[in-house]
Design an enzyme around this catalytic site. Structure first.
Site, PDB file in Angstrom:
ATOM      1  N   ASP A  60       0.901  -1.178   0.100  1.00 27.33           N
ATOM      2  CA  ASP A  60      -0.035   0.157  -0.168  1.00 27.33           C
ATOM      3  C   ASP A  60       1.171   1.251  -0.053  1.00 27.33           C
ATOM      4  O   ASP A  60       1.682   1.430   0.886  1.00 27.33           O
ATOM      5  CB  ASP A  60      -0.830  -0.022   1.369  1.00 27.33           C
ATOM      6  N   THR A  93      -3.404   5.040  -3.709  1.00 25.57           N
ATOM      7  CA  THR A  93      -2.238   5.896  -3.174  1.00 25.57           C
ATOM      8  C   THR A  93      -0.863   5.555  -4.122  1.00 25.57           C
ATOM      9  O   THR A  93      -0.169   6.392  -4.074  1.00 25.57           O
ATOM     10  CB  THR A  93      -2.120   5.282  -1.943  1.00 25.57           C
ATOM     11  N   THR A  94      -0.924   4.452  -4.481  1.00 16.36           N
ATOM     12  CA  THR A  94       0.373   4.081  -5.356  1.00 16.36           C
ATOM     13  C   THR A  94       0.435   4.817  -6.850  1.00 16.36           C
ATOM     14  O   THR A  94       1.446   5.538  -7.041  1.00 16.36           O
ATOM     15  CB  THR A  94       0.593   2.510  -5.649  1.00 16.36           C
ATOM     16  N   ASP A 393      -9.247  -0.379   2.079  1.00 23.23           N
ATOM     17  CA  ASP A 393      -9.253   0.093   0.619  1.00 23.23           C
ATOM     18  C   ASP A 393     -10.400  -0.433  -0.155  1.00 23.23           C
ATOM     19  O   ASP A 393     -11.034   0.294  -0.790  1.00 23.23           O
ATOM     20  CB  ASP A 393      -7.875  -0.587  -0.096  1.00 23.23           C
TER      21      ASP A 393
END
Length: 543
Positions: A60, A93-94, A393
Site C-alpha cells: 500500500d 495511493t500508489t 481500501d
C-alpha cells in the site's frame, strides 16, 4: 570591492534557481521509484522496519511512505499527497505517487530548455481541466443496488492486493459492511457512509482467514465484571451509560474532620446509599445488560448481579456509540435521566466467547444495525495488519461508488484513452504551451507501462500495440492485463475503477507537480546552537 553583505544567517543554507527545480524533480522521481514496483496485480511487497523494531510488510503506497523518513522538502510533499489520497478516497495511493513523479520528470526537459516554469504550469493546468472532462466522458454509470456490479468493482480494487486469493470473501465483507453503515441523512438528503467510526475492524490472531466475517452487530474485547453475571442473554434490553457507577470523589483534594466515632460510619453509609440509589434507578428499567464508559464499584456490581443484570465497564466511547447504532439505544449521561426509549431493544443475542486467552463480548443478530464489526482471523499479526489495510481500501472503493456511481475502465485503459484524446487536442493548439501539454499526455502512459514492467512482459512491444489499439476509434476500454502483460478489453475482464478515485488521483498528482515546479528557492535554516538544540547542520538524509 567592499565586503559582501550577509543577509541570511550563516548557519542557513540557500539554494536557488535551476538547481532547486531539478533537485525537486529528482526528489519526486526517487520517491516514485520506491513505489513503482507496488502497482498492479503482480506487485511486490515492501518490508520496512520502524525504529522500535516492528515490521511492516505491505504494498500500500501510503503505508510504505508513512514509514520512510526523508529530509528533502519536495520528497516530504510527495509523501503528504499519498496520505491525502488515502484520506480522501482510500485507494490509488500508489498511482498518485507514480503519476506525480512522472509529471515532474516530464517537465525536466522544458526546464533544461530554459522554458519558464509558469508557462509549463499554465499548460499543466489546461491539461488537468481537459483530463477531468475526458474522464467524465469515458465513464459509465452503474446501478449500485445490484450486488454483482458492486462485487466486480471491489474485486478489481482487491486484485492488486495481498488478499486477492480470498477475493470472494473480501468483496462480500467490504460490500456488506459498507451497506450496513450507510445512512440517509434526512436533513441534507445525502448518503452518509462513515466507515472509520462505525465499521470497526477487530483483529484476532489465530484461526484461518476463511473464518473472518462481518458481524451483524458489535464485538468488544471485554469480559463481565462479576462472576455471577450471565454470559449469554437472548433479546437483551441494553442500557448504555457514560457515567461511573461508583462513589464520586471530589475534584480537588478535600479534607474531612470527624468529631465523633459514628461520623465515619455515616460517611460510609452515605457512599453506600448513593450507590444503592443509582443502581436502583438503573434496576427500575429492568435492563439485562449495562455498558458504561467509566468504572463500576464492587458494591454496584453486587447490586446489579443480584438483580440479574450483566454489567460491562470501561467500554471505549467509540465502541459505546457503535453499540448505540447497532441496537437502537441512546447513551445516557446520568442515571436519573434514563427514559424507556433510551434502552436498546434491537439486539438479538449477547454472548461472551473465548479466543485464545482473551474473552470477547458479542452483541449480534441486530434487527437493523447501522454499525458493524469486521472480525478478522489469521495466522500472524503481520498478515492481519496487511489484510486490514487491504480491506479498508476495498470498503473505501465500495463507499466511493455508492456516493458517485460512475466507473472508468481499469488496467491503464483510461490513461491511454485520455492520453490519446489529449494528443489529438494538442495538434490544434498553438504556441509554446502545446509541448508541455503533450508531455502530460505521454506521462499518463506511465501507468500501463509500469503494469507491463511489473509482470515482466516486453514493455515497448506491448505499449506500442496498446497505442495502436487506442488510435482507432471505439477501443477506449482496452488496457493491460496485469497478470499476463497482454492487452485485453477491460469489459471482458470486468476491471473497473470508481471515477472519483481516478479524478482525485489526477488532481492530486497534477497539483503537486504544479506546486513543486513553482519553487525556485529553498532556504534551509537550522536551529541555533543553544545547549543541545543541535548545531548548524541539517538532519542527515535517509539513504
Amino acid at each position: 570591492m567592499s565586503a559582501p553583505v550577509l543577509v541570511l544567517n550563516q548557519n542557513s543554507k540557500r539554494e536557488s534557481g535551476r538547481k532547486v527545480q531539478l533537485g525537486n524533480v529528482n526528489a519526486a522521481k526517487t520517491i516514485a521509484d520506491v513505489i513503482r514496483t507496488c502497482l498492479g496485480p503482480r506487485s511486490m511487497l515492501k518490508m520496512l522496519m520502524d525504529p522500535m523494531g516492528g515490521i511492516v510488510m505491505t504494498n500500500d503506497g501510503n503505508a510504505i511512505l508513512r514509514e520512510i523518513t526523508v529530509q528533502h522538502p519536495a520528497a516530504k510533499t510527495m509523501i503528504e499527497i499519498s496520505r491525502t489520497q488515502d484520506e480522501e478516497v482510500g485507494d490509488g495511493t500508489t498511482s498518485v505517487i507514480i503519476l506525480a513523479g512522472e509529471m515532474m520528470s516530464a517537465a525536466e526537459q522544458f526546464l533544461e530548455q530554459n522554458m519558464h516554469p509558469t508557462v509549463i504550469i499554465a499548460a499543466y493546468r489546461k491539461a488537468l481541466d481537459d483530463m477531468q472532462s475526458f474522464l467524465t466522458e469515458l465513464s459509465v454509470e452503474i446501478d449500485v443496488t445490484k450486488t454483482e456490479e458492486m462485487r466486480k468493482i471491489v474485486k478489481s480494487a482487491i486484485g492488486t492486493k495481498f488478499i486477492n486469493k480470498w477475493a470472494e470473501l473480501a468483496c462480500d465483507m467490504a460490500i456488506q459492511s459498507v451497506s450496513t453503515v450507510s445512512m440517509e441523512n434526512a436533513s441534507t438528503g445525502r448518503r452518509e457512509i462513515d466507515i472509520k467510526r462505525y465499521a470497526k475492524v477487530e483483529k484476532v490472531p489465530g484461526g484461518t482467514l476463511e473464518d473472518s466475517q462481518v458481524l451483524d452487530g458489535v464485538m468488544l474485547n471485554k469480559d463481565i465484571t462479576h462472576p455471577g453475571m450471565k454470559r449469554k442473554i437472548e433479546n437483551p434490553r441494553i442500557l448504555l451509560l457514560d457515567c461511573s457507577l461508583e462513589y464520586q470523589k471530589g475534584e480537588s483534594q478535600t479534607d474531612m474532620e470527624l468529631s465523633k466515632d459514628v461520623d465515619f460510619e455515616k460517611v460510609l453509609q452515605m457512599e453506600e446509599d448513593y450507590i444503592r440509589r443509582i443502581t436502583a434507578e438503573i434496576i427500575a428499567f429492568k435492563p439485562d445488560l449495562v455498558f458504561t464508559e467509566k468504572g463500576i464499584s464492587d458494591l454496584a456490581q453486587y447490586f446489579l448481579s443480584k438483580a440479574n443484570i450483566t454489567a460491562i465497564r470501561r467500554v471505549r466511547k467509540s465502541d459505546n456509540n457503535r453499540i448505540a447504532r447497532a441496537c437502537g439505544g441512546t447513551v445516557c449521561s446520568r442515571t436519573d435521566e434514563i427514559r424507556e426509549e433510551d434502552i436498546g431493544k434491537g439486539a438479538g443475542l449477547f454472548e461472551i466467547k473465548k479466543f485464545g486467552d482473551e474473552y470477547f463480548t458479542f452483541i449480534t443478530k441486530c434487527q437493523d444495525p447501522k454499525a458493524c464489526t469486521i472480525l478478522l482471523r489469521g495466522a500472524s499479526k503481520d498478515i492481519l495488519m496487511e489484510v486490514e489495510r487491504n480491506l479498508q481500501d476495498a470498503m473505501q472503493v465500495a463507499r466511493n461508488v455508492m456516493i458517485n456511481p460512475r466507473l472508468v475502465p481499469g488496467g491503464g485503459a483510461v490513461e491511454m484513452a485520455v492520453a490519446q484524446k489529449m494528443k489529438e487536442k494538442s495538434k490544434s493548439m498553438t504556441g509554446v504551451e502545446q509541448w508541455p501539454y503533450r508531455a502530460v499526455a505521454e506521462a499518463l502512459e506511465v501507468i500501463p507501462r509500469t503494469l507491463i514492467q511489473n509482470c515482466g512482459a516486453s514493455t515497448i512491444r506491448t505499449l506500442t500495440a496498446l497505442r495502436a489499439k487506442h488510435a482507432t476509434d471505439g477501443n477506449t476500454t482496452w488496457g493491460v492485463n496485469g497478470e499476463a502483460g497482454e492487452i485485453v478489453d477491460m469489459k471482458k475482464l470486468d476491471i473497473w475503477e470508481p471515477l472519483s478515485v481516478k479524478q482525485q488521483t489526477y488532481k492530486t498528482a497534477m497539483e503537486t507537480a504544479m506546486l513543486l515546479l513553482r519553487i525556485d528557492d529553498i532556504v534551509s535554516g537550522s536551529k541555533k546552537a543553544e545547549g543541545k538544540e543541535g548545531t548548524g547542520n541539517a538532519a542527515p538524509t535517509a539513504q
